[in-house]
Design a protein around this motif. Structure first.
Motif, PDB file in Angstrom:
ATOM      1  N   GLU A 167       0.809  -1.226   0.000  1.00 36.07           N
ATOM      2  CA  GLU A 167       0.000   0.000   0.000  1.00 36.07           C
ATOM      3  C   GLU A 167       0.846   1.283   0.000  1.00 36.07           C
ATOM      4  OE1 GLU A 167      -3.015   0.030   3.106  1.00 36.07           O
ATOM      5  OE2 GLU A 167      -3.329  -2.118   2.764  1.00 36.07           O
ATOM      6  N   LEU A 168       2.177   1.122   0.107  1.00 36.73           N
ATOM      7  CA  LEU A 168       3.060   2.294   0.185  1.00 36.73           C
ATOM      8  C   LEU A 168       2.869   3.250  -0.989  1.00 36.73           C
ATOM      9  CD1 LEU A 168       6.412   0.727   1.471  1.00 36.73           C
ATOM     10  CD2 LEU A 168       5.159   2.593   2.572  1.00 36.73           C
ATOM     11  N   ALA A 169       2.695   2.688  -2.177  1.00 34.79           N
ATOM     12  CA  ALA A 169       2.551   3.511  -3.380  1.00 34.79           C
ATOM     13  C   ALA A 169       1.336   4.440  -3.277  1.00 34.79           C
ATOM     14  CB  ALA A 169       2.439   2.619  -4.609  1.00 34.79           C
ATOM     15  N   ASP A 170       0.254   3.955  -2.640  1.00 34.02           N
ATOM     16  CA  ASP A 170      -0.951   4.783  -2.483  1.00 34.02           C
ATOM     17  C   ASP A 170      -0.648   6.032  -1.653  1.00 34.02           C
ATOM     18  OD1 ASP A 170      -2.176   2.694  -3.740  1.00 34.02           O
ATOM     19  OD2 ASP A 170      -3.080   1.852  -1.920  1.00 34.02           O
ATOM     20  N   PHE A 171       0.341   5.940  -0.787  1.00 38.66           N
ATOM     21  CA  PHE A 171       0.711   7.074   0.058  1.00 38.66           C
ATOM     22  C   PHE A 171       1.843   7.906  -0.570  1.00 38.66           C
ATOM     23  CE2 PHE A 171      -1.556   4.325   2.863  1.00 38.66           C
ATOM     24  CZ  PHE A 171      -2.172   5.155   3.784  1.00 38.66           C
ATOM     25  N   GLY A 172       2.188   7.569  -1.815  1.00 38.71           N
ATOM     26  CA  GLY A 172       3.240   8.307  -2.518  1.00 38.71           C
ATOM     27  C   GLY A 172       4.623   8.023  -1.961  1.00 38.71           C
ATOM     28  N   ILE A 173       4.798   6.831  -1.378  1.00 37.86           N
ATOM     29  CA  ILE A 173       6.095   6.478  -0.792  1.00 37.86           C
ATOM     30  C   ILE A 173       6.682   5.281  -1.553  1.00 37.86           C
ATOM     31  CG2 ILE A 173       7.309   5.787   1.338  1.00 37.86           C
ATOM     32  CD1 ILE A 173       5.934   8.410   1.792  1.00 37.86           C
ATOM     33  N   PRO A 174       7.590   5.511  -2.509  1.00 34.62           N
ATOM     34  CA  PRO A 174       8.256   4.373  -3.152  1.00 34.62           C
ATOM     35  C   PRO A 174       9.071   3.597  -2.112  1.00 34.62           C
ATOM     36  CG  PRO A 174       8.657   6.434  -4.352  1.00 34.62           C
ATOM     37  CD  PRO A 174       8.041   6.806  -3.035  1.00 34.62           C
ATOM     38  N   LYS A 175       9.199   2.270  -2.327  1.00 33.63           N
ATOM     39  CA  LYS A 175       9.887   1.423  -1.326  1.00 33.63           C
ATOM     40  C   LYS A 175      11.337   1.847  -1.101  1.00 33.63           C
ATOM     41  CE  LYS A 175       6.972  -2.430  -2.540  1.00 33.63           C
ATOM     42  NZ  LYS A 175       6.864  -3.634  -3.354  1.00 33.63           N
ATOM     43  N   GLY A 176      11.991   2.336  -2.155  1.00 30.21           N
ATOM     44  CA  GLY A 176      13.405   2.696  -2.036  1.00 30.21           C
ATOM     45  C   GLY A 176      13.624   4.187  -1.798  1.00 30.21           C
ATOM     46  N   LEU A 177      12.586   4.893  -1.326  1.00 34.63           N
ATOM     47  CA  LEU A 177      12.722   6.343  -1.112  1.00 34.63           C
ATOM     48  C   LEU A 177      13.558   6.641   0.137  1.00 34.63           C
ATOM     49  CD1 LEU A 177      11.565   9.083  -2.363  1.00 34.63           C
ATOM     50  CD2 LEU A 177      10.070   9.107  -0.371  1.00 34.63           C
ATOM     51  N   ILE A 178      14.507   7.544  -0.021  1.00 35.15           N
ATOM     52  CA  ILE A 178      15.367   7.972   1.099  1.00 35.15           C
ATOM     53  C   ILE A 178      15.162   9.477   1.259  1.00 35.15           C
ATOM     54  CG2 ILE A 178      17.754   8.132   1.952  1.00 35.15           C
ATOM     55  CD1 ILE A 178      17.021   5.233   1.366  1.00 35.15           C
ATOM     56  N   ARG A 179      14.985   9.937   2.503  1.00 33.30           N
ATOM     57  CA  ARG A 179      14.939  11.385   2.733  1.00 33.30           C
ATOM     58  C   ARG A 179      16.235  11.814   3.397  1.00 33.30           C
ATOM     59  NH1 ARG A 179      11.324  13.831   7.320  1.00 33.30           N
ATOM     60  NH2 ARG A 179      13.198  13.370   8.523  1.00 33.30           N
ATOM     61  N   LEU A 180      16.881  12.782   2.786  1.00 39.29           N
ATOM     62  CA  LEU A 180      18.164  13.244   3.294  1.00 39.29           C
ATOM     63  C   LEU A 180      18.046  14.702   3.720  1.00 39.29           C
ATOM     64  CD1 LEU A 180      21.458  12.216   2.645  1.00 39.29           C
ATOM     65  CD2 LEU A 180      21.247  14.372   1.465  1.00 39.29           C
ATOM     66  N   SER A 181      18.372  14.974   4.990  1.00 41.47           N
ATOM     67  CA  SER A 181      18.434  16.353   5.452  1.00 41.47           C
ATOM     68  C   SER A 181      19.900  16.756   5.355  1.00 41.47           C
ATOM     69  CB  SER A 181      17.937  16.440   6.905  1.00 41.47           C
ATOM     70  OG  SER A 181      18.245  17.709   7.435  1.00 41.47           O
ATOM     71  N   THR A 182      20.211  17.516   4.311  1.00 40.43           N
ATOM     72  CA  THR A 182      21.605  17.873   4.048  1.00 40.43           C
ATOM     73  C   THR A 182      22.148  18.739   5.177  1.00 40.43           C
ATOM     74  OG1 THR A 182      20.817  18.069   1.787  1.00 40.43           O
ATOM     75  CG2 THR A 182      23.113  18.585   2.167  1.00 40.43           C
ATOM     76  N   GLY A 183      23.256  18.330   5.739  1.00 41.49           N
ATOM     77  CA  GLY A 183      23.836  19.054   6.865  1.00 41.49           C
ATOM     78  C   GLY A 183      24.755  20.178   6.421  1.00 41.49           C
ATOM     79  N   LEU A 184      25.539  20.654   7.366  1.00 41.94           N
ATOM     80  CA  LEU A 184      26.426  21.786   7.101  1.00 41.94           C
ATOM     81  C   LEU A 184      27.867  21.347   6.841  1.00 41.94           C
ATOM     82  CD1 LEU A 184      25.105  24.202   9.891  1.00 41.94           C
ATOM     83  CD2 LEU A 184      24.454  24.132   7.479  1.00 41.94           C
ATOM     84  N   GLU A 185      28.065  20.027   6.676  1.00 42.88           N
ATOM     85  CA  GLU A 185      29.423  19.554   6.403  1.00 42.88           C
ATOM     86  C   GLU A 185      29.862  20.001   5.015  1.00 42.88           C
ATOM     87  OE1 GLU A 185      26.743  17.521   6.912  1.00 42.88           O
ATOM     88  OE2 GLU A 185      27.124  16.108   8.550  1.00 42.88           O
ATOM     89  N   ASP A 186      31.083  19.676   4.645  1.00 46.24           N
ATOM     90  CA  ASP A 186      31.558  19.961   3.302  1.00 46.24           C
ATOM     91  C   ASP A 186      30.756  19.113   2.308  1.00 46.24           C
ATOM     92  OD1 ASP A 186      34.025  20.994   1.590  1.00 46.24           O
ATOM     93  OD2 ASP A 186      33.576  18.912   1.015  1.00 46.24           O
ATOM     94  N   ALA A 187      30.251  19.755   1.245  1.00 48.53           N
ATOM     95  CA  ALA A 187      29.398  19.044   0.287  1.00 48.53           C
ATOM     96  C   ALA A 187      30.121  17.832  -0.308  1.00 48.53           C
ATOM     97  CB  ALA A 187      28.940  19.988  -0.821  1.00 48.53           C
ATOM     98  N   GLY A 188      31.414  17.976  -0.570  1.00 46.88           N
ATOM     99  CA  GLY A 188      32.199  16.886  -1.145  1.00 46.88           C
ATOM    100  C   GLY A 188      32.233  15.676  -0.223  1.00 46.88           C
ATOM    101  N   ASP A 189      32.311  15.910   1.071  1.00 46.92           N
ATOM    102  CA  ASP A 189      32.338  14.801   2.037  1.00 46.92           C
ATOM    103  C   ASP A 189      30.988  14.086   2.078  1.00 46.92           C
ATOM    104  OD1 ASP A 189      34.983  15.213   2.728  1.00 46.92           O
ATOM    105  OD2 ASP A 189      34.509  16.541   4.420  1.00 46.92           O
ATOM    106  N   ILE A 190      29.905  14.859   2.015  1.00 43.37           N
ATOM    107  CA  ILE A 190      28.564  14.243   2.029  1.00 43.37           C
ATOM    108  C   ILE A 190      28.408  13.376   0.779  1.00 43.37           C
ATOM    109  CG2 ILE A 190      26.066  14.688   2.024  1.00 43.37           C
ATOM    110  CD1 ILE A 190      26.719  17.480   3.275  1.00 43.37           C
ATOM    111  N   ILE A 191      28.838  13.907  -0.364  1.00 45.75           N
ATOM    112  CA  ILE A 191      28.705  13.185  -1.639  1.00 45.75           C
ATOM    113  C   ILE A 191      29.550  11.908  -1.634  1.00 45.75           C
ATOM    114  CG2 ILE A 191      29.294  13.345  -4.114  1.00 45.75           C
ATOM    115  CD1 ILE A 191      28.257  16.306  -3.924  1.00 45.75           C
ATOM    116  N   LYS A 192      30.763  11.997  -1.127  1.00 47.16           N
ATOM    117  CA  LYS A 192      31.635  10.810  -1.064  1.00 47.16           C
ATOM    118  C   LYS A 192      30.985   9.702  -0.249  1.00 47.16           C
ATOM    119  CE  LYS A 192      36.143  12.779  -1.214  1.00 47.16           C
ATOM    120  NZ  LYS A 192      37.087  13.370  -0.270  1.00 47.16           N
TER     121      LYS A 192
END
Ligand SMILES: *Cc1c(COP(=O)(O)O)cnc(C)c1O
Length: 400
Positions: free
Chosen positions: A366-391
């Motif tokens: 039923e996840l799809a009915d709620f607009g939530i794909p099974k592989g969905l990840i929510r990321l709250s981007t922090g204040l670290e160096d962007a390159g470190d987050i990406i790595k």
């Protein structure tokens, strides 16, 4: 003694306002940082003055359950940033949401709520709201016709949130507010994801603005608080007749922390947004990623609306990785810098996998009915160096 600093200067730019609005050196000791005043009781010169303050006719605090001088300074600051007459500081974002809804709704009344609203708001209505006889409909508030169709004789408010959590879908605030104004209904909006720095809903016609200050406003993950912003009369009514009765004030210590956090709001949010844009672009180029949801990407279906309504695109990036629920769980567990957490808006990059965390009570099919794909990840981007987050993201994606 020198004259006390001007309380609010309309010509100031937003970053100046976050530092100076409603705050100046304390009279007497000239302290620049706000004192913490935990006193519960306040003394009056005479009975008339006491009654005036209690009735909201004069400025001042009278009993800790209704506020204190530290939270009052913060309320005035938040109101000035949101562009509303007044604000009410309360003990959490959920306190702000429940107080705003209970202010407009009594037993037998009805509210139209956007369908992918914050989980706690959904639970408040379906749990406590249901028990006290409040009626509700969850609809896709991007469809004006869908809102109109659900407005009934007993409808007393429309409640929205944009961008939504976790799918970052936008709602056109101006379009919805035109409709609510025609119908004489208040439009309530949860502005937590944006903060007044990035989006000021009253400029688009919203009536009541809600914040969980637990997130970006405080920004350090060490205080729980909420705000309701609106016209003076409504806020006074909420303070006296809802918040006071339920007993959900914002205490002086939390208020102090948020006043402190707010001084760097624009610096922090600029960095969150710039990191999020880089992370979103990186994710879009990855084979293991099916889709990226970020209003700042040209591929976002509402990119144009985002540019019209928001000053920057925010710090939250959601994305769908290939594979199902297990892949999502493995991916977040493989991250080394980003931490698995339910919160957002902190200096640390925080991730959550809705299918196995916030929305785990929903059956997989039923996840799809709620607009939530099974592989969905929510990321709250922090204040670290962007390159470190990406790595960090890159190494975990490689393991999929
Ligand atoms: C966290 C959050 C809330 C609830 O705030 P609390 O301070 O945890 O009660 C409400 N709305 C949104 C969008 C949130 O992210």
């Amino acid at each position: 003694m020198r004259e006390r600093m001007i309380m609010v200067n309309k010509d100031w730019k937003f970053s100046t306002k976050t530092i100076h609005n409603a705050q100046g050196p304390e009279e007497g000791n000239r302290a620049i940082s706000q004192p913490i005043i935990p006193a519960v009781a306040y003394a009056f010169d005479n009975a008339e003055e006491a009654v005036q303050v209690v009735n909201g006719e004069g400025e001042g605090t009278f009993y800790g359950r209704f506020g204190n001088p530290t939270s009052r300074t913060l309320e005035q600051k938040i109101a000035s940033l949101e562009g509303t007459e007044d604000a009410l500081g309360v003990s959490s974002g959920m306190a702000a949401i429940s107080i705003a809804l209970l202010n407009y709704l009594k037993s037998g009344d009805h509210v139209v709520v956007t369908k992918d609203v914050y989980g706690g708001t959904h639970k408040f209505l379906t749990n406590l709201g249901e028990r006290v006889g409040i009626e509700y409909d969850f609809v896709d508030c991007n469809e004006l016709a869908a809102i109109e169709e659900k407005i009934k004789e007993n409808t007393k408010a429309i409640y929205i949130e944009t961008p939504s959590n976790p799918s970052l879908t936008l709602i056109d605030i101006e379009a919805v507010s035109k409709l609510t104004k025609e119908r004489g209904l208040p439009l309530i909006i949860d502005n937590t994801f944006m903060t007044p720095y990035l989006q000021r809903p009253t400029e688009f016609g919203a009536d009541i603005v809600i914040h969980s200050a637990t997130k970006y406003l405080n920004g350090h993950g060490d205080a729980i608080a909420g705000f309701v912003c609106g016209d003076k009369e409504t806020i006074q009514h909420m303070r006296q007749n809802v918040m006071g009765d339920l007993g959900q004030p914002l205490n002086a210590w939390e208020s102090y922390l948020i006043l402190r956090g707010l001084k760097t709001l624009t610096l922090r949010v600029d960095q969150h947004c710039s990191n999020a844009q880089k992370v979103a672009k990186f994710l879009e180029s990855q084979d293991q990623v099916k889709r990226v949801y970020y209003p700042g990407l040209a591929s976002h279906p509402q990119h144009e609306l985002a540019k019209r309504q928001m000053d920057q695109m925010g710090g939250i990036v959601s994305f769908e990785i290939k594979g199902g629920v297990e892949a999502g769980k493995q991916f977040i567990s493989d991250l080394k810098l980003a931490m698995i957490s339910f919160s957002l808006g902190d200096p640390e990059t925080l991730v959550q996998h809705p299918a196995s965390m916030t929305h785990s009570s929903i059956p997989e099919e039923e996840l799809a009915d709620f607009g939530i794909p099974k592989g969905l990840i929510r990321l709250s981007t922090g204040l670290e160096d962007a390159g470190d987050i990406i790595k960090d993201l890159e190494q975990a994606l490689k393991k999929l």
